[in-house]
Design a protein around this motif. Structure first.
Motif, short mmCIF file in Angstrom:
data_model
loop_
_atom_site.label_atom_id
_atom_site.label_comp_id
_atom_site.label_asym_id
_atom_site.label_seq_id
_atom_site.Cartn_x
_atom_site.Cartn_y
_atom_site.Cartn_z
N VAL A 1 27.38 9.49 50.22
CA VAL A 1 27.71 9.94 48.86
C VAL A 1 26.82 9.18 47.88
N ASP B 1 24.83 19.57 48.94
CA ASP B 1 25.28 19.05 50.23
C ASP B 1 24.14 19.24 51.22
N LYS C 1 25.65 13.91 50.20
CA LYS C 1 26.28 14.61 49.08
C LYS C 1 25.78 14.01 47.77
N ARG D 1 25.61 14.11 43.80
CA ARG D 1 26.46 14.63 42.74
C ARG D 1 26.13 14.00 41.40
N ASP E 1 34.43 10.70 49.04
CA ASP E 1 33.94 12.05 49.33
C ASP E 1 34.26 12.96 48.14
N TRP F 1 33.22 19.63 48.63
CA TRP F 1 32.05 20.48 48.81
C TRP F 1 31.36 20.79 47.48
N PHE F 2 30.07 20.98 47.55
CA PHE F 2 29.25 21.25 46.37
C PHE F 2 29.59 22.60 45.76
#
Length: 462
Positions: free
Chosen positions: A248, A316, A402, A404, A414, A417-418
């Protein structure tokens, strides 16, 4: 309130450190050994910021943790306990392994270039052991090769290793005693030596993990230790997908991913969506002039690699070994190829004798990722895991980076999902099919023209 002396006595009894003798601990290390913290959770623990000693930027161990230490008169003291452990490979499967301080791999050891380290090793295995500090420059008698540079550490005894960290870099530790058995059972750990200057090669997020493999028969829990090549569980830090945590990172982070290979084969580790540069090996840091862009880096047996990239594209992004059979779990090797074979008639006859029989593989193996097949207890499906668009059809050495926007600096949770911006996902085309094009035929080549085309240029005959 407990008396501090009673606390120390209780710790000595609990840890087995009461077995210490003058022959096993140097005079420089006299006194009680430091506490040996334990960790059994398979989830990645937050990076351990240094509470004392030289400052550094801590690493995050994939599905692991960093071993705390104590300072003692200028020495950084750690305590490792070699012992049998139970490790969840992924939800639905737990293995009987050997490791350190409650886990396989053992905890990451972090220190700084120039640190004097003292590492106590207590052996709770049913046989002797040692620890080799892979890639570390140290006195010969601290190298950890049983019978060559030191006596073996007998079961129930504690030895101590003392040396100064002469250079920074990416390293690991593992036994050099009955090592085929002990490493096949999961005995290994990561060792990071940070630069003395915390701004040298500084990154925002620094991840570490080891590549390891096991041969555990379906329905079993203990690895077969005499396997040479036919391993069936390919793991990162003794975890297989979907049990491997994601990496992440926040958009804009400079990211380093370090890994070492203690399997019996090489692994081309491939990351989607980015190119990167290999910046460190177990031999040291790679100068900028020697780097080049890659999307896959091959790591051979016994090697360490670290690569870096700037996380500037959210999403992702898959990261995995590019050997296809290393991104699946057990049960695959003995399944015959039935693609294109219609064996439904045979299957109906078999089902009269075996009601649970399934037709497998006549259209490929992807159906297995969608079916909830009955499996032996404590066994992972060959392909498993679900994403936002359906079954992922993966196992083994696979996880996701991931990236973000808006994450906090130390946020490793976490994010789910994208969420793709509209119009940025591959989709079915429902319009008119594009016209087919045909390649133009190549011009005919006469024998004379063919001879002239093959004739080497003047001055280049061999």
């Amino acid at each position: 309130m407990d008396n501090p002396m009673n606390k120390r006595r209780n710790f000595l009894r609990a840890s087995g450190a009461a077995l210490l003798g003058a022959a096993t601990v140097s005079r420089a290390a006299q006194g009680a050994v430091p506490e040996a913290p334990m960790q059994t959770s398979p989830n990645m623990q937050p990076p351990l910021s240094p509470p004392n000693g030289r400052p550094y930027n801590p690493v995050a161990t994939l599905n692991g943790w960093t071993l705390p230490w104590r300072m003692n008169r200028g020495w950084k003291e750690f305590h490792l306990i070699a012992e049998p452990v139970r490790r969840q490979i992924a939800p639905g499967m737990t293995a009987n392994l050997w490791g350190y301080n409650g886990q396989s791999p053992g905890p990451t050891i972090e220190c700084v270039e120039g640190d004097k380290v003292r590492i106590f090793v207590t052996n709770r295995l049913p046989e002797h052991t040692t620890i080799h500090w892979h890639g570390i420059l140290l006195p010969n008698g601290m190298d950890g090769v049983g019978g060559l540079t030191q006596p073996q550490i007998p079961a129930g005894k504690t030895f101590v290793y003392e040396f100064e960290m002469k250079k920074s870099g990416t390293f690991m530790y593992h036994p050099h005693a009955d090592e085929m058995v002990q490493m096949a059972m999961g005995m290994m750990g990561f060792l990071v030596v940070h630069p003395k200057n915390p701004n040298f090669m500084k990154v925002d997020r620094d991840f570490v993990f080891l590549l390891n493999a096991f041969d555990i028969e379906p329905g079993a829990a203990t690895p077969r230790v005499n396997t040479m090549l036919d391993f069936n569980l390919w793991c990162w830090n003794s975890r297989a997908f979907p049990g491997i945590d994601p990496f992440v990172v926040r958009t804009g982070d400079r990211v380093r991913i370090r890994f070492g290979n203690l399997t019996m084969t090489n692994h081309p580790v491939h990351m989607h969506g980015y190119d990167f540069e290999v910046t460190c090996t177990d031999g040291g840091w790679v100068p900028k002039s020697a780097r080049w862009p890659e999307v896959t880096v091959d790591v051979a047996v016994g090697q360490m690699r670290a690569f870096e990239f700037t996380a500037d594209v959210p999403g992702d992004w898959a990261i995995h070994c590019h050997k296809s059979h290393h991104v699946m779990n057990a049960m695959g090797h003995g399944v015959p190829t039935m693609i294109g074979v219609d064996h439904r008639g045979v299957a109906q006859k078999i089902m009269k004798l075996v009601p649970d029989y399934m037709v497998m593989g006549e259209r490929g193996m992807a159906d297995m990722g969608e079916m909830e097949m009955p499996l032996p207890d404590n066994t992972l499906p060959m392909m498993t895991g679900h994403g936002p668009f359906g079954p992922l059809e993966m196992g083994g050495m696979f996880t996701v980076v991931k990236v973000r926007d808006g994450l906090a600096r130390n946020d490793y949770k976490d994010p789910g999902w994208f969420k793709h911006p509209p119009g940025t996902v591959a989709r079915e085309w429902t319009g008119e099919a594009p016209p087919a094009t045909q390649a133009k035929p190549a011009p005919a080549v006469t024998p004379d023209r063919e001879f002239r085309a093959r004739k080497p240029a003047s001055g280049h005959n061999h």
